[in-house]
Design an enzyme around this catalytic site. Structure first.
Site, PDB file in Angstrom:
ATOM      1  N   SER A  10       0.804  -1.082   0.028  1.00 27.43           N
ATOM      2  CA  SER A  10      -0.091  -0.122   0.128  1.00 27.43           C
ATOM      3  C   SER A  10       0.952   1.209  -0.029  1.00 27.43           C
ATOM      4  CB  SER A  10      -0.738   0.125   1.351  1.00 27.43           C
ATOM      5  OG  SER A  10      -1.447   1.393   1.449  1.00 27.43           O
ATOM      6  N   HIS A  35      -1.028  -1.272  -4.397  1.00 22.40           N
ATOM      7  CA  HIS A  35      -2.208  -0.874  -3.784  1.00 22.40           C
ATOM      8  C   HIS A  35      -2.227   0.757  -3.532  1.00 22.40           C
ATOM      9  CE1 HIS A  35      -5.980  -2.004  -1.348  1.00 22.40           C
ATOM     10  NE2 HIS A  35      -5.623  -0.830  -0.617  1.00 22.40           N
ATOM     11  N   ASP A  37      -4.504   3.655  -2.230  1.00 22.56           N
ATOM     12  CA  ASP A  37      -5.660   3.967  -1.140  1.00 22.56           C
ATOM     13  C   ASP A  37      -6.132   5.459  -1.490  1.00 22.56           C
ATOM     14  OD1 ASP A  37      -5.954   1.835   0.276  1.00 22.56           O
ATOM     15  OD2 ASP A  37      -3.889   2.126   0.851  1.00 22.56           O
ATOM     16  N   MET A  39      -8.565   8.491  -0.792  1.00 23.15           N
ATOM     17  CA  MET A  39      -9.482   8.672   0.383  1.00 23.15           C
ATOM     18  C   MET A  39      -9.943  10.157   0.149  1.00 23.15           C
ATOM     19  SD  MET A  39      -7.175   7.514   3.479  1.00 23.15           S
ATOM     20  CE  MET A  39      -6.520   6.128   3.574  1.00 23.15           C
ATOM     21  N   HIS A  68      -8.030   1.159  -4.346  1.00 25.60           N
ATOM     22  CA  HIS A  68      -9.083   1.003  -3.571  1.00 25.60           C
ATOM     23  C   HIS A  68      -9.739   2.629  -2.945  1.00 25.60           C
ATOM     24  CE1 HIS A  68      -9.530   0.286   1.031  1.00 25.60           C
ATOM     25  NE2 HIS A  68     -10.602   0.164   0.729  1.00 25.60           N
ATOM     26  N   MET A  70     -11.839   4.508  -1.184  1.00 30.26           N
ATOM     27  CA  MET A  70     -12.453   4.992  -0.078  1.00 30.26           C
ATOM     28  C   MET A  70     -13.258   6.191  -0.073  1.00 30.26           C
ATOM     29  SD  MET A  70      -9.622   3.457   2.516  1.00 30.26           S
ATOM     30  CE  MET A  70      -8.234   3.811   1.481  1.00 30.26           C
ATOM     31  N   MET A 139     -12.007  -5.616   4.729  1.00 28.92           N
ATOM     32  CA  MET A 139     -11.032  -4.634   5.694  1.00 28.92           C
ATOM     33  C   MET A 139     -10.746  -5.444   6.971  1.00 28.92           C
ATOM     34  SD  MET A 139     -10.176  -2.246   3.621  1.00 28.92           S
ATOM     35  CE  MET A 139      -9.293  -1.281   5.149  1.00 28.92           C
ATOM     36  N   ASP A 177      -6.865  -6.080   4.032  1.00 32.36           N
ATOM     37  CA  ASP A 177      -6.142  -4.844   3.892  1.00 32.36           C
ATOM     38  C   ASP A 177      -6.265  -4.219   5.486  1.00 32.36           C
ATOM     39  OD1 ASP A 177      -5.229  -2.245   3.534  1.00 32.36           O
ATOM     40  OD2 ASP A 177      -6.845  -1.849   2.141  1.00 32.36           O
TER      41      ASP A 177
HETATM   42  C1  DX5 Z   1      -6.367   1.839   5.229  1.00 36.95           C
HETATM   43  C2  DX5 Z   1      -6.007   1.495   3.846  1.00 36.95           C
HETATM   44  C3  DX5 Z   1      -4.883   0.591   3.948  1.00 36.95           C
HETATM   45  C4  DX5 Z   1      -3.442   0.978   4.667  1.00 36.95           C
HETATM   46  C5  DX5 Z   1      -2.927  -0.347   5.018  1.00 36.95           C
HETATM   47  O1  DX5 Z   1      -7.711   2.429   5.158  1.00 36.95           O
HETATM   48  O2  DX5 Z   1      -6.827   1.156   3.020  1.00 36.95           O
HETATM   49  O3  DX5 Z   1      -4.388  -0.086   2.455  1.00 36.95           O
HETATM   50  O4  DX5 Z   1      -2.799   1.616   3.764  1.00 36.95           O
HETATM   51  O5  DX5 Z   1      -1.685   0.148   5.896  1.00 36.95           O
HETATM   52  P1  DX5 Z   1      -1.279  -0.906   7.116  1.00 36.95           P
HETATM   53  O6  DX5 Z   1      -0.625  -2.057   6.422  1.00 36.95           O
HETATM   54  O7  DX5 Z   1      -0.177  -0.104   7.640  1.00 36.95           O
HETATM   55  O8  DX5 Z   1      -2.363  -1.207   7.993  1.00 36.95           O
HETATM   56 ZN    ZN Z   2      -6.428   0.085   1.153  1.00 35.14          ZN
END
Ligand code: DX5
Ligand code: ZN
Length: 221
Positions: A10, A35, A37, A39, A68, A70, A139, A177
């Site tokens: 990620s 990956h 993320d 947000m 991903h 969010m 998740m 994740d």
């Molecule tokens: C959290 C993200 C994850 C995050 C995981 O909302 O979706 O992908 O970056 O990070 P770690 O492995 O540090 O929990």
């Molecule tokens: Zn993620």
């Protein structure tokens, strides 16, 4: 047939001033997916990055771009993420008014489709989409931040999802994740996950070495 085991670092935990080196390090370390993320500060409290960042790193690597999302009402942005280089686009069941329409939108632009559920959402809610998506993302923390501790109770959903996929003869991948570390990756693996997002445990002073350690572990299974 045993599903392929895949490492998906990620990027949220990467050092952004050296982003392209960080990406190359995980690729060299054996990661097949990156990956990413996204947000929006609404579906989750934090804001990360979006299409322009994805677009500019596209030429740095051949890894599968695993976006991903969010974000609320994800259907609004599928076209732009596809055009920015996403290969697989995962949205949240909780964020979509019409999940089926989002899946169709993702496919329209030639991407693979993933659907995700937060820790509080039961596996049953996603069953109607299990044969329509390429991947289910369970998740294992509340989405929003890297570096949290894995919630072991979420692994029951991974077990239920793997049993369902096996029983129905589906090829749906199961991704986990949040909070995956070298010393606990065996838990989601044994529960039936086959794609492992790892953020803070990979990116750091030895990004290449950590990626390689996880990849070697998965290759040895
Ligand atoms: C959290 C993200 C994850 C995050 C995981 O909302 O979706 O992908 O970056 O990070 P770690 O492995 O540090 O929990
Ligand atoms: Zn993620």
């Amino acid at each position: 047939m045993k599903p392929e085991l895949i490492l998906a670092p990620s990027m949220l935990s990467a050092d952004f001033k050296n982003l392209s080196e960080e990406i190359k390090a995980v690729e060299k370390g054996g990661a097949a997916y990156l990956h990413i993320d996204v947000m929006d500060g609404v579906f989750v409290p934090s804001i990360s990055f979006g299409m322009p960042v994805m677009k500019s790193i596209r030429s740095a690597t051949d890894m599968v771009f695993d976006a991903h999302l969010m974000i609320i009402d994800p259907i609004r942005y599928i076209k732009e993420f596809a055009a920015s280089g996403a290969d697989l686009i995962t949205f949240h069941l909780e964020a979509a008014e019409d999940p089926q329409a989002v899946i169709e939108e993702i496919r329209k632009y030639g991407c693979k489709a993933g659907i995700s559920i937060k820790p509080g959402t039961p596996f049953e809610d996603v069953i109607p989409y299990m044969d329509k998506v390429d991947m289910l993302l369970v998740m294992t923390v509340e989405p929003g931040f890297g570096g949290q501790k894995m919630m072991p109770e979420t692994l029951d959903k991974v077990r239920a999802a793997r049993a369902y996929v096996t029983e129905k003869g589906l090829k749906t991948d199961i991704q986990v994740d949040g909070g995956v570390k070298y010393d606990n990756i065996r838990l989601p693996l044994e529960a039936g996950a086959n794609i492992f997002v790892v953020g803070s445990a990979v990116f750091g002073p030895d990004t290449y070495g950590e990626a390689k350690r996880f990849s070697d572990f998965l290759a040895a299974q």
